[in-house]
Design a protein around this motif. Structure first.
Motif, short mmCIF file in Angstrom:
data_model
loop_
_atom_site.label_atom_id
_atom_site.label_comp_id
_atom_site.label_asym_id
_atom_site.label_seq_id
_atom_site.Cartn_x
_atom_site.Cartn_y
_atom_site.Cartn_z
N PHE A 87 1.24 0.79 -9.92
CA PHE A 87 0.33 0.55 -8.45
C PHE A 87 -0.03 -1.12 -8.30
O PHE A 87 0.10 -1.29 -7.36
N PHE A 88 -0.44 -1.71 -9.76
CA PHE A 88 -0.53 -2.81 -9.23
C PHE A 88 0.53 -3.48 -9.48
O PHE A 88 0.88 -4.74 -8.03
N ASN A 89 2.11 -3.13 -9.54
CA ASN A 89 3.30 -3.54 -9.34
C ASN A 89 3.49 -3.83 -8.05
O ASN A 89 4.02 -4.55 -7.48
N GLN A 90 3.03 -2.65 -7.55
CA GLN A 90 4.29 -1.97 -6.26
C GLN A 90 3.45 -2.94 -5.23
O GLN A 90 3.78 -2.82 -4.10
N PHE A 91 1.96 -2.70 -5.26
CA PHE A 91 1.07 -3.38 -4.66
C PHE A 91 1.40 -5.03 -4.06
O PHE A 91 1.30 -5.13 -2.90
N LEU B 268 1.07 -1.26 -0.02
CA LEU B 268 0.04 0.06 -0.06
C LEU B 268 0.72 1.00 0.02
O LEU B 268 0.25 2.50 -0.36
N ILE B 269 1.53 1.52 0.41
CA ILE B 269 2.75 2.59 1.04
C ILE B 269 3.44 2.37 -0.20
O ILE B 269 3.82 4.55 -1.06
N SER B 270 3.88 2.34 -1.22
CA SER B 270 5.11 2.13 -2.40
C SER B 270 3.91 1.94 -2.83
O SER B 270 4.16 2.75 -4.27
#
Length: 419
Positions: free
Chosen positions: A338-342, A97-99
């Motif tokens: 967003f998808f990758n970082q989550f 979430l933070i990422s």
């Protein structure tokens, strides 16, 4: 004054596919490009153009460095012990979430980016984005333990909010900067400058990794506050330098400010020569192309993605659709981010190094897709690329440009092949 234009428009060229001779105007209206090629003086020997490109570096090209730094910094901060301890070792979903909040902020603001970029101008949009990123970076740096009872929730919430605000700012800067670079650069260097803009993302990523590497042994909170604080630097440089840059000539013409646009083209593309045949031809090409675009301007969001043959390339979008087009590209890019970082922290926790195989497969797909489906844009002006997939508009564009030239020059007769 239009002698070179008309002469070049009737120079015979050989068709590489058919081996037959055609006149240039029967194949494509590339006269401005061909006039530009007659100028053999390099950009670094032209005072005004050299100054433009040097100013463009901190004001526009640096935007992608900002994006690379901001996007990659969270990865580096995970190795900083003081950050991990201060935020109570976030892992898995919370770390994801933070990422991901940076990309989420970018997605949320994208519908408003073309409105600001097209109505207020490219420079004001860059300024707005930079101000938002400065606010977010300051908030991130200043995260404090001021509610002990809700320590973990408060600290993470403040940090997440700062990442969201930084994400709100980056699309304004990227969309406007990439548009301004393409619309201001001389046709001879436009492709190179545009490629440099995109590649600067990785410079920012490398710098972010280097900064966190240099601070990860620090035992106090400055180990993570210093990298956070440094996010201010590129955005501050953009605000400092952007108004030393001229506004986009194409944007000025679209707002009925043709005299200002002409002055900019004369200064930077002709080194102050008001009689430059190249600049006069360039201005007519821009003016008539924008006129044709306005007549066919029904490019809402749905129509934009339905336009035939429109891959997400900055150079292929007509002026009226450029800000929307880049925003659509940013939507998919930030959505994937967003998808990758989550998901990355979750995937690595469950699959380890094998998780990266999915990236290798997708990168292979990208190579094949770009090689076979992307058109070559080098060696053409933006106006020559505006209707690349719409033959009827190309013909109409050529007619209007030639008509404007003949109205200025009259029935000028020139020996074919002489400039």
């Amino acid at each position: 004054m239009w002698a070179a234009y008309i002469a070049l428009a009737h120079l015979p060229i050989m068709s590489p596919k058919e081996g037959t001779t055609h006149h240039a105007h029967e194949v494509t209206d590339d006269t401005v490009t061909r006039l530009a090629e007659l100028d053999e003086k390099p950009w670094y020997k032209k005072h005004h153009l050299r100054l433009l490109y040097l100013t463009m570096f901190p004001a526009c090209i640096g935007v992608e460095m900002t994006s690379g730094f901001d996007s990659s910094m969270i990865n580096g901060l995970q190795s900083v012990n003081s950050w991990d301890a201060f935020f109570h070792s976030p892992r898995s979903t919370l770390l994801g979430l933070i990422s991901a909040m940076y990309s989420l902020g970018a997605i949320l603001v994208l519908p408003f980016v073309p409105l600001v970029t097209d109505r207020l101008g490219r420079r004001h949009a860059i300024t707005l984005g930079s101000v938002l990123m400065i606010i977010g970076a300051a908030l991130q740096t200043a995260s404090q333990n001021y509610l002990a009872r809700y320590l973990k929730k408060t600290l993470v919430g403040m940090f997440v909010a700062s990442r969201l605000i930084i994400g709100l700012g980056i699309p304004f800067a990227i969309v406007a900067a990439s548009s301004l670079i393409g619309e201001l650069s001389h046709p001879k260097e436009r492709a190179i400058i545009g490629s440099l803009f995109n590649s600067c993302y990785f410079i920012g990523s490398i710098v972010a990794a280097g900064v966190t590497l240099g601070t990860f042994k620090m035992q106090n909170n400055w180990g993570w506050r210093i990298p956070s604080l440094l996010q201010l630097v590129p955005s501050a440089l953009q605000i400092m330098f952007i108004y030393f840059m001229p506004e986009s000539p194409r944007w000025l013409i679209s707002k009925g400010r043709g005299d200002e646009a002409m002055a900019i083209l004369v200064k930077y593309h002709a080194e102050g020569d008001e009689n430059s045949e190249f600049v006069k031809a360039e201005y007519v090409q821009i003016e008539k192309t924008l006129e044709l675009e306005r007549e066919a301007d029904n490019l809402g969001w749905g129509q934009l993605v339905a336009t035939p043959g429109m891959p997400f390339l900055v150079e292929l979008f007509p002026f009226q659709a450029r800000a929307k087009g880049i925003s659509v590209f940013q939507f998919f890019s930030r959505g994937a981010g967003f998808f990758n970082q989550f998901v990355n922290p979750i995937g690595i926790a469950n699959a380890g190094w094998k998780y990266y195989i999915s990236y290798c497969i997708f990168l292979l797909f990208e190579v094949i897709f770009v090689y076979f489906l992307f058109p070559e844009t080098h060696g053409h002006t933006l106006e020559e690329l505006a209707f690349l997939y719409e033959d009827d508009k190309v013909v109409e564009q050529k007619k209007r440009v030639e008509k404007e030239i003949h109205e200025h020059e009259g029935d000028l007769k020139i020996d074919e092949g002489k400039v």
